[in-house]
Design a protein around this motif. Sequence first.
Motif, PDB file in Angstrom:
ATOM      1  N   LEU A  59      28.275  21.059  98.465  1.00  0.00           N
ATOM      2  CA  LEU A  59      26.652  21.706  97.799  1.00  0.00           C
ATOM      3  C   LEU A  59      25.620  21.225  99.525  1.00  0.00           C
ATOM      4  O   LEU A  59      25.328  22.879  99.475  1.00  0.00           O
ATOM      5  N   LEU A  63      24.776  24.867 101.023  1.00  0.00           N
ATOM      6  CA  LEU A  63      23.438  25.373 100.902  1.00  0.00           C
ATOM      7  C   LEU A  63      22.852  25.982 102.810  1.00  0.00           C
ATOM      8  O   LEU A  63      22.185  26.479 102.026  1.00  0.00           O
ATOM      9  N   THR A  95      27.203  39.922  97.288  1.00  0.00           N
ATOM     10  CA  THR A  95      26.587  38.913  97.800  1.00  0.00           C
ATOM     11  C   THR A  95      26.613  37.862  97.585  1.00  0.00           C
ATOM     12  O   THR A  95      27.102  36.446  97.111  1.00  0.00           O
ATOM     13  N   PRO A  96      25.332  37.681  96.192  1.00  0.00           N
ATOM     14  CA  PRO A  96      24.979  36.719  95.174  1.00  0.00           C
ATOM     15  C   PRO A  96      26.674  35.891  94.493  1.00  0.00           C
ATOM     16  O   PRO A  96      26.224  35.119  94.275  1.00  0.00           O
ATOM     17  N   ALA A  97      26.620  36.959  94.485  1.00  0.00           N
ATOM     18  CA  ALA A  97      27.839  36.917  93.427  1.00  0.00           C
ATOM     19  C   ALA A  97      29.003  35.917  93.895  1.00  0.00           C
ATOM     20  O   ALA A  97      29.415  35.223  93.571  1.00  0.00           O
ATOM     21  N   TYR A  98      29.925  36.314  95.502  1.00  0.00           N
ATOM     22  CA  TYR A  98      30.177  35.547  95.906  1.00  0.00           C
ATOM     23  C   TYR A  98      29.855  34.410  95.821  1.00  0.00           C
ATOM     24  O   TYR A  98      30.446  33.199  96.079  1.00  0.00           O
ATOM     25  N   ILE A  99      28.657  33.788  96.370  1.00  0.00           N
ATOM     26  CA  ILE A  99      27.939  32.769  96.462  1.00  0.00           C
ATOM     27  C   ILE A  99      28.058  32.351  95.606  1.00  0.00           C
ATOM     28  O   ILE A  99      28.771  30.531  95.393  1.00  0.00           O
ATOM     29  N   VAL A 100      27.871  32.389  94.829  1.00  0.00           N
ATOM     30  CA  VAL A 100      27.167  31.588  93.230  1.00  0.00           C
ATOM     31  C   VAL A 100      29.343  31.199  93.363  1.00  0.00           C
ATOM     32  O   VAL A 100      29.534  30.082  92.539  1.00  0.00           O
ATOM     33  N   ALA A 101      29.803  32.112  92.361  1.00  0.00           N
ATOM     34  CA  ALA A 101      31.458  31.728  92.925  1.00  0.00           C
ATOM     35  C   ALA A 101      32.608  30.776  93.425  1.00  0.00           C
ATOM     36  O   ALA A 101      32.754  30.354  93.646  1.00  0.00           O
ATOM     37  N   LEU A 103      30.387  28.397  96.159  1.00  0.00           N
ATOM     38  CA  LEU A 103      29.483  27.527  95.226  1.00  0.00           C
ATOM     39  C   LEU A 103      30.909  26.662  93.763  1.00  0.00           C
ATOM     40  O   LEU A 103      31.314  25.403  94.211  1.00  0.00           O
ATOM     41  N   ALA A 104      30.130  27.799  93.476  1.00  0.00           N
ATOM     42  CA  ALA A 104      31.358  27.087  91.997  1.00  0.00           C
ATOM     43  C   ALA A 104      32.336  26.539  92.229  1.00  0.00           C
ATOM     44  O   ALA A 104      33.424  25.557  91.757  1.00  0.00           O
ATOM     45  N   THR A 107      33.486  24.424  95.277  1.00  0.00           N
ATOM     46  CA  THR A 107      32.959  22.347  95.208  1.00  0.00           C
ATOM     47  C   THR A 107      33.890  22.810  94.132  1.00  0.00           C
ATOM     48  O   THR A 107      34.521  20.859  94.307  1.00  0.00           O
TER      49      THR A 107
END
Length: 534
Positions: A59, A63, A95-101, A103-104, A107
């Motif tokens: 993470l 980040l 972009t935010p959707a791919y970042i969140v997906a 990362l979640a 990880t």
Amino acid sequence: MDEKASLTQRVDRLLERATRQSGRLADTPEYGSWLLGRSTERVRHRRIRIQLLLTAALLVSNLVGITVAIVLVTVALPDPSVFGPDVWWISVIVTPAYIVAALAFGTAWLTMRTVKALRWATEGREPTRDDQRRALATPWRLALMNLMLWLVGTALLTLLYGLQDPQFIPKISFVLAFCGIVVSAACYLFTEFALRPVAALALDAGRPDGRLPSGVTGRIMSTWLFTTGIPVAGIMFVAMFAILLRHLTTTQLAITVLFIGTFTLGFGFLLMWIAAWLTSTPVRVVRQALARVEAGDLTPTVQVFDGTELGELQRGFNAMVGGLRERERIRDLFGRHVGREVAAAAESQSIELGGEERFAAAMFIDIIGSTALATSRPATEVLELLNQFFGIVVDEIDQYGGLINKFEGDGCLAVFGAPNRLEHPQDAALAAARSLSARLRAELTHIEAGIGVTAGTVVAGNVGAHHRFEYTVIGDPVNTAARLCELSKTVPGRVLASAETVRGATAAEQQHWTFGDSVVLRGRGNATVLAMPR
């Protein structure tokens, strides 16, 4: 005696120093850091610790990489703008959707894959060769899987932005690929740190087969590539953009170079420090353990937790200390059987059959009434009494610099002046006889022993065959001491010496003795004048 006292003091100082050193190093982290726990940690705690460390490492590093990528795209390389009327939806939604997906999912996926590959360690099972390979290769595999997620995001966003404006292609692909590579390098180093307890267990399966993507040279060169080579190449890439595309102003180019340089100095320093720490910690642990060995403590065993050549260094240290412990055990066993002085002489000199003439004193000690003692008491009790008796004898003989040359049933032969040289062997033997007699009367009232002492020229050396021999002394003084020991059992005090031996002693020792009758000992033609303690 002065040399012996000096040696004793020196040994005491070494032991004291070893104790202090051991106290300072007793709490040294086994894996180089308190975050990694101890080898005795419960399996469940180890699994939780590994999961937490891996999750935090993934993470935090990702980040940081995402933050750097956003700043590069929006501030360092602002043209074309990612918030333009045709591409804003990519920046705000996709972009935010791919970042969140990523990362979640990434990880959880990477952590689960890693823990699954290391299930043998989290369940407390013995590792196989395949388990070892998977465990030592896990940091590289995790870094590659993390890089794959970045490359998927790079391909997706470059395609979406490029369809709207081809000028986005070099900008987006460069920034995301650059950050992805550096972040994956950080994941590799963090994972290698977090999995040290697992690596230690894996290395118990034996020496790695050499097919693993590891090594000190590879670690250092990879760190250089990720922290210096790629950032410098990125700066050169930006400069090439400025020359070929000519859409960057001088200020924008300067900002880009400054930002990449600052990121390289900061994040690159962190990665290089971690790599240096990973490399230096095994060396530091071995160095601390060597300090304890140098101080005379042969108990330390370092934890082997590095899969590179440094792990071989740790394993080699353990083998060396194990060999030293075995050598000390054999030396101690050898010394107990033949005497410390004989053992020391055997170590320092070449072993040869034969001997040399020495002036030495011989003392025979023999229990009176041993046959009746053996028939009137249980065998175990007799053995215990004999051990008590010989314990006193050995203690007194050692105190006066003598050597217990051999045990013979319920008696023994002690020699003074061979193999270690004494200035006055007669004094040492006579004083030891008096002290031993007094101590036996005081501590073992139900056992009496005869003691005979004489001195003269003996032949001292190794007797036997080349494959089996023993150190002994041969000569008339030895035979005379044996005869005096037999005769002493019939006189008060139970101690006899030849008058010639007493006359050869110093005045300080002579005053403790008185002369008696002249007798012809068994097996001898000439009379021997007896002497006994006053």
